[in-house]
Design a protein around this motif. Sequence first.
Motif, short mmCIF file in Angstrom:
data_model
loop_
_atom_site.label_atom_id
_atom_site.label_comp_id
_atom_site.label_asym_id
_atom_site.label_seq_id
_atom_site.Cartn_x
_atom_site.Cartn_y
_atom_site.Cartn_z
N ILE A 1 0.69 -1.51 -0.30
CA ILE A 1 0.34 0.31 -0.24
C ILE A 1 0.97 1.67 -0.63
O ILE A 1 0.28 2.24 -0.59
N VAL A 2 2.05 1.32 0.86
CA VAL A 2 2.70 2.53 0.91
C VAL A 2 3.19 2.92 -0.93
O VAL A 2 3.76 3.76 -1.23
N LEU A 3 4.13 1.87 -0.89
CA LEU A 3 4.64 1.61 -2.46
C LEU A 3 3.10 2.20 -3.32
O LEU A 3 4.30 3.08 -4.20
N ALA A 4 2.04 1.38 -3.40
CA ALA A 4 1.85 1.44 -4.54
C ALA A 4 1.23 3.53 -4.55
O ALA A 4 0.93 3.84 -5.17
N ILE A 5 0.79 3.85 -3.06
CA ILE A 5 1.03 5.19 -3.06
C ILE A 5 1.87 6.34 -3.49
O ILE A 5 1.58 7.47 -3.28
N THR A 6 2.68 6.19 -3.60
CA THR A 6 4.38 6.61 -3.33
C THR A 6 4.00 7.20 -4.59
O THR A 6 4.34 6.00 -5.88
N PRO A 7 4.50 7.99 -5.04
CA PRO A 7 4.48 9.07 -6.25
C PRO A 7 5.49 7.73 -7.64
O PRO A 7 7.08 8.27 -6.27
N GLY A 8 5.25 7.78 -8.55
CA GLY A 8 6.37 7.13 -9.52
C GLY A 8 5.67 6.84 -10.95
O GLY A 8 4.71 7.24 -11.00
#
Length: 214
Positions: free
Chosen positions: A18-25
Motif C-alpha cells: 500500500i505504501v509503495l502503491a501510493i508513493t509517486p513514481g
Amino acid sequence: MNFVPDLSVILAFAVATIVLAITPGPDMALQMSRAINYGRSHGFATAAGAMTGILVHTCLVALGISVLIVAAPAAFLVLKVAGALYLLWLAWQAITQGGGLRIAQKAAKAPTVAQSYLTGVGINLLNPKVVLFFMTFLPQFVDRHDPAAGQKLFFLGAEFIVVSIPLAVLTVFAAERLAALLVRSVWVQRALNWSFAAVFTAFAATILFAEAKK
C-alpha cells in the motif's frame, strides 16, 4: 496450503504494498497522465499494463530465487543482506530526493487503448529500479530453509497485484484531483516520502538484525 505464507507475513507485505502503491513514481504518473489526457479507459489500460509487468517480474524472481535457494544458500543469504542495504538506500533517496511526480503533456495524436496498455507494460519492465526492488524485496519475506519458498514468492507477487489493483482504480478515478494535490502540496509529498522511508527502514533493520543473530 504450504504455498500460503503466515498471516503476519501477508499483512506486513500488504502494508508495504500500500505504501509503495501510493508513493509517486513512473507508473502512477503514467496512469494519471493517460487518464487526464485521454480518459479513464486509457488510465485503466495503463494500470493493467503495469500489473502485467509486475506479474512478469514476480515470475522471473520467483523462479530465479528458487533455483538460488537450492543451488547456493550462501548466495541467497548475501542477496538478502544486500537487499536490506538496498532498502536503506531507497529510504534515504525518498527522504533526500523525494518521489517526484511529472504529468506528461497531451500528445498531438491520441494513442489507442492497446498502446496505453503496452506503454504501461514497457515502463514497468524497463524500469531498472523495479527490477532491483523485486529482486531484493520479495526474498525478505521467505525463509531459505522453507521448501515452499518459491511458491510463497508467487503468492506474494499475486498479493502485490491484488492489493495494488483497487489503489490503481482509485488513482485513475481521482486522477485530476490527485495530480493537483501531489504537485502543489509539499506536506503531502513529504508525508508520503517519510512513510516510504519508514517502511523500508523497518524491513531493512529487521533483516539485518535477524541475519546478525544467526
